[in-house]
Design a protein around this motif. Structure first.
Motif, mmCIF file in Angstrom:
data_model
loop_
_atom_site.group_PDB
_atom_site.id
_atom_site.type_symbol
_atom_site.label_atom_id
_atom_site.label_comp_id
_atom_site.label_asym_id
_atom_site.label_seq_id
_atom_site.Cartn_x
_atom_site.Cartn_y
_atom_site.Cartn_z
ATOM 1 N N UNK A 217 0.967 -1.370 0.059
ATOM 2 C CA UNK A 217 -0.081 0.190 -0.124
ATOM 3 C C UNK A 217 0.857 1.258 -0.193
ATOM 4 N N UNK A 218 0.283 2.272 -0.416
ATOM 5 C CA UNK A 218 0.970 3.660 -0.483
ATOM 6 C C UNK A 218 0.214 4.894 -0.256
ATOM 7 N N UNK A 219 0.995 5.970 0.274
ATOM 8 C CA UNK A 219 0.519 7.116 0.413
ATOM 9 C C UNK A 219 1.192 8.187 -0.168
ATOM 10 N N UNK A 220 0.529 8.947 -1.470
ATOM 11 C CA UNK A 220 1.231 9.885 -2.184
ATOM 12 C C UNK A 220 0.601 11.197 -2.160
ATOM 13 N N UNK A 221 1.457 12.290 -1.634
ATOM 14 C CA UNK A 221 0.635 13.410 -1.320
ATOM 15 C C UNK A 221 1.483 14.533 -2.112
ATOM 16 N N UNK A 222 0.485 15.069 -3.077
ATOM 17 C CA UNK A 222 1.011 16.322 -3.841
ATOM 18 C C UNK A 222 0.652 17.579 -3.603
ATOM 19 N N UNK A 223 1.608 18.611 -2.952
ATOM 20 C CA UNK A 223 1.163 19.882 -2.363
ATOM 21 C C UNK A 223 1.371 20.744 -3.586
ATOM 22 N N UNK A 224 0.610 21.972 -3.575
ATOM 23 C CA UNK A 224 0.923 23.066 -4.309
ATOM 24 C C UNK A 224 0.540 24.368 -3.250
ATOM 25 N N UNK A 225 1.327 25.512 -3.694
ATOM 26 C CA UNK A 225 1.365 26.661 -2.783
ATOM 27 C C UNK A 225 -0.140 27.290 -2.862
ATOM 28 N N UNK A 226 -0.543 27.837 -1.941
ATOM 29 C CA UNK A 226 0.099 27.958 -0.555
ATOM 30 C C UNK A 226 -0.387 26.265 0.246
ATOM 31 N N UNK A 227 -1.517 25.971 -0.043
ATOM 32 C CA UNK A 227 -2.062 24.660 0.850
ATOM 33 C C UNK A 227 -3.094 23.728 0.296
ATOM 34 N N UNK A 228 -2.695 23.432 -0.960
ATOM 35 C CA UNK A 228 -3.582 22.556 -1.753
ATOM 36 C C UNK A 228 -2.830 21.369 -1.813
ATOM 37 N N UNK A 229 -3.662 20.004 -1.394
ATOM 38 C CA UNK A 229 -3.024 19.084 -1.568
ATOM 39 C C UNK A 229 -3.936 17.692 -2.028
ATOM 40 N N UNK A 230 -3.317 17.033 -2.687
ATOM 41 C CA UNK A 230 -3.991 15.845 -3.224
ATOM 42 C C UNK A 230 -3.404 14.556 -2.556
ATOM 43 N N UNK A 231 -4.168 13.859 -1.911
ATOM 44 C CA UNK A 231 -3.662 12.528 -1.074
ATOM 45 C C UNK A 231 -4.006 11.364 -2.201
ATOM 46 N N UNK A 232 -3.142 10.467 -2.374
ATOM 47 C CA UNK A 232 -3.535 9.306 -3.389
ATOM 48 C C UNK A 232 -3.173 8.204 -2.033
ATOM 49 N N UNK A 233 -4.154 7.377 -1.894
ATOM 50 C CA UNK A 233 -3.989 6.248 -0.745
ATOM 51 C C UNK A 233 -4.252 4.933 -1.748
ATOM 52 N N UNK A 234 -3.141 4.303 -1.987
ATOM 53 C CA UNK A 234 -3.231 3.052 -3.055
ATOM 54 C C UNK A 234 -3.005 1.578 -2.322
ATOM 55 N N UNK A 235 -3.402 0.823 -2.725
ATOM 56 C CA UNK A 235 -3.029 -0.754 -2.260
ATOM 57 C C UNK A 235 -3.489 -1.792 -3.437
ATOM 58 N N UNK A 236 -2.437 -2.774 -3.350
ATOM 59 C CA UNK A 236 -2.580 -3.876 -4.503
ATOM 60 C C UNK A 236 -1.750 -5.056 -3.706
#
Lengths: 343, 343, 343
Positions: A217-236
């Motif tokens: 499983x994995x957690x990938x977070x992508x941040x953009x200024x000033x405070x925007x985040x996309x969080x991808x929670x995956x599993x396989x």
């Protein structure tokens, strides 16, 4: 005092919070703002303080697409101009206007621009492909947190706090997994790949549909200024390509209310392509995640803020761990942008 | 910080609030004051802070017309002198005294003078002919409002907010009627004559005993510095002389508690000459008006104050409408008087 | 701001409040402190603020005698050193430490030293012979009071407030009795011998076992800097030697939380030599005295503090009565010690 990045888009509200029927008062970057929709359904954002006697316009009402002050009935249109003075000869003083903040609707949210209006380009609103309602089921939520918004950014970018703050998501494989980060232009990735998890929590197995055997499983977070985040929670199933797995896509967006409080907007999404039952899944997810946000993250963040008080976080010289790399990179980018604005 | 007019009378309490049986602590112009009556029934007003250990005297008790400190039993008489030290040899230190503020009773109220006592002349207490219990039935009330007292003065002097804040009193004739003002020496009149009202609210018809046909009604407010207002609400069958109509006479008096809070004293009155049933009418009036004061005016004023914060109202450069003329004139007179005091 | 005496022992907690099972967060001299016991049962007191992200350690847990930060799991041992970083390569940054405050256990209490650790000598903890559990039954209590700790010292050293604040303990003989004081090195005695009391309250007769006839009773308080007091309340049939009477021994200890709030620790004790029923007597005493403390003393002290606000007590030039001699002597000694520290 807090220096905010001004020339950027902030989420003021979820789209559905702002209607033609009611005024919404909300403080953003220390400024009281009133939000509503005009007759054409266009969102309007004005300073929530009548220039006459300083009453909050949000206590008034919407009349013909204008906001009417609750106290003396001055009406302001979407551009912030006073268009009606019901008293005497009805003359409207030159200074009878409020600031109208540029707004745009995108990703089910109302975005507001608190800086130089000439620079407000809706094309610069960050892109979140999974926040498009055409292709995704999306459930949204929001929360008020008594902490500086960068403490929230730290919190989401920092994938190392899971086993301490959210033990039900944890397992030895989580603790073994390293946290890495990548700086991608003015954005930051934070990643934690938890591979070969033999003992994941049962509900995690269920979410990723790997009933037995080791799980990647994995957690990938992508941040953009000033405070925007996309969080991808995956599993396989362990060893398969991530692309073959299931990925839950989340939005975590923060808007400063004051130097020590934050509007937190979050969303859970699932691709419509995965079937109509996903409409229910996102509702369940957003309810399931409310508990950890409210009862595990928020108390820590608010306690941090109490210990920090009115001091500047960096001026307090926090020690820096390798897990802070993503958060520190984000702070550096925000600071640089704020400094660029002050020139 | 707020500069108050010092050499003037303020209402400290309604007479009936101050007794020989109990001490009343109340902050006036930022100063804690304790009020009570001595054995002769004379009102005493002292600093509510014992000079010994700074305990509030209002937590103590009345003994022989003196106030006894709750902590060590020092007693202070009506002049503020310590007259009893129950300890040791009973010697009274020279500095064992509190300020005794000049007070006077008039119009069912206790008036207090927070400035130079040598200048305190009860003859300068404003005259309100309708506040004389011999000739009028009088019902009194009071309220705490979290707003600067001049916001309250604005509110009562400003007769244009009726249709917005108090819609049940309104009608098209109200909206048509102009607000005028007159400056009369150091006092200000604000007037709104609402003539030929074809569609007044039913209860307004009843109050003025004009069951049908057009109604002339009027509101006349007379202000005296710093915050004393008489409000005359009259009505008569349209076209008749105002003198033939019915007039309700009200007092609206404001005393600063702090820069951002106010003691509001109000009274409804009716001439005894109009018959004994008027005793009940004033009671009904004061109950009927509590709702609009508390639920319509006070929330606006308190919201104004929150938007103003600690700033100076005029320094925020409010826009001025013609309906503000009376309030602005009053502010100018108060400011001039405050400046005269500081010389 | 408040200048505290730093190089001295303060009571941080009763011993039983601090365990190996739970972390106790408590602000002392404006500093957040976390208290717990390590595996050997030794008390540890650390700054309650992780140097990493400033989360309160007291929200974390005890692991192997260390405190684990609730946010990222950094562990600190009793010396304040970070001994475990669960992230990445586990390297521990040089600055990853918190202050460990010297502590000692004595008299059923945890004593903490907030000043120069090199000067912390447990031998300088004040001696209270009646706080030794071997020889005395001891019942303890504590209370939070919203007032400066020296107002508490004044309160206990000042034996003249009894008849005003605690009338149920009073009688004419109390009022007749003088308050005296003695300065003994850097300690102060305050005494009130109430002799030949013909009309003591019934429960007082009972306590001192003098069912009839005049009673000699006395209160002797011994103060040590900064805020440690022993109170001896004695009684005997009038004319007999005090040594033949019954004496109740109490501890009254105050620790500044902030400039305007205090941790109040108190204890009632009886010699075991007086028999096993004394075990119950001390429990009854501590319950009986809670009422006067909480409902009579604390409200006065908190009201004093509100009247004092942020000002310095002595700068407000309180008048001084002879009954204040003990308290003033204590303040002088504390001030002198504070000044000596600042050199």
């Amino acid at each position: 005092m807090c220096n905010y990045l001004k020339n950027t888009w902030y989420v003021a509200a979820w789209s559905e919070e702002v209607t033609e029927a009611a005024l919404l008062g909300r403080k953003i970057l220390d400024i009281p703002v009133v939000l509503y929709r005009d007759n054409a359904g266009e969102v309007v954002a004005l300073t929530d303080r009548c220039p006459h006697r300083f009453a909050p316009l949000s206590m008034g009402k919407i009349v013909n697409g204008c906001v009417e002050c609750p106290y003396h009935g001055l009406r302001f249109n979407g551009s912030g101009a006073c268009v009606h003075n019901p008293h005497g000869d009805g003359r409207i003083p030159d200074r009878a206007k409020v600031i109208s903040y540029p707004v745009a609707e995108k990703h089910l949210a109302i975005w507001i621009w608190m800086g130089d209006p000439a620079a407000a380009d809706p094309a610069s609103i960050p892109e979140f492909e999974f926040m498009e309602a055409e292709d995704y089921y999306i459930a949204t939520g929001s929360m008020q947190v008594e902490g500086n918004y960068m403490l929230e950014v730290d919190n989401i970018l920092d994938l190392s706090h899971i086993e301490f703050v959210h033990p039900i998501f944890s397992s030895p494989a989580v603790s073994r997994a390293e946290v890495t980060h990548e700086i991608d232009g003015e954005t930051v990735w934070s990643k934690r790949d938890m591979l070969g998890d033999d003992t994941p929590p049962d509900f995690i197995r269920e979410v990723f549909n790997v009933p037995e055997g080791p799980l990647d499983r994995w957690l990938h977070v992508h941040w953009q200024a000033p405070a925007y985040m996309a969080l991808y929670a995956g599993g396989v199933a362990a060893g398969k390509a991530f692309e073959e797995g299931i990925v839950s896509r989340q939005a975590h967006w923060f808007t400063p209310e004051t130097a020590t409080s934050t509007h937190y907007f979050y969303a859970m999404t699932e691709p419509k392509a995965n079937g109509p039952h996903m409409a229910e899944v996102v509702q369940q997810s957003i309810q399931a995640l409310y508990g950890p946000f409210k009862n595990e993250d928020a108390p820590i963040i608010e306690a941090q803020q109490r210990n920090i008080g009115d001091e500047d976080f960096m001026a307090m010289k926090p020690i820096i761990l390798n897990v802070d790399a993503a958060g520190m990179a984000a702070r550096k980018i925000v600071d640089k942008k704020i400094q660029a604005e002050s020139k």
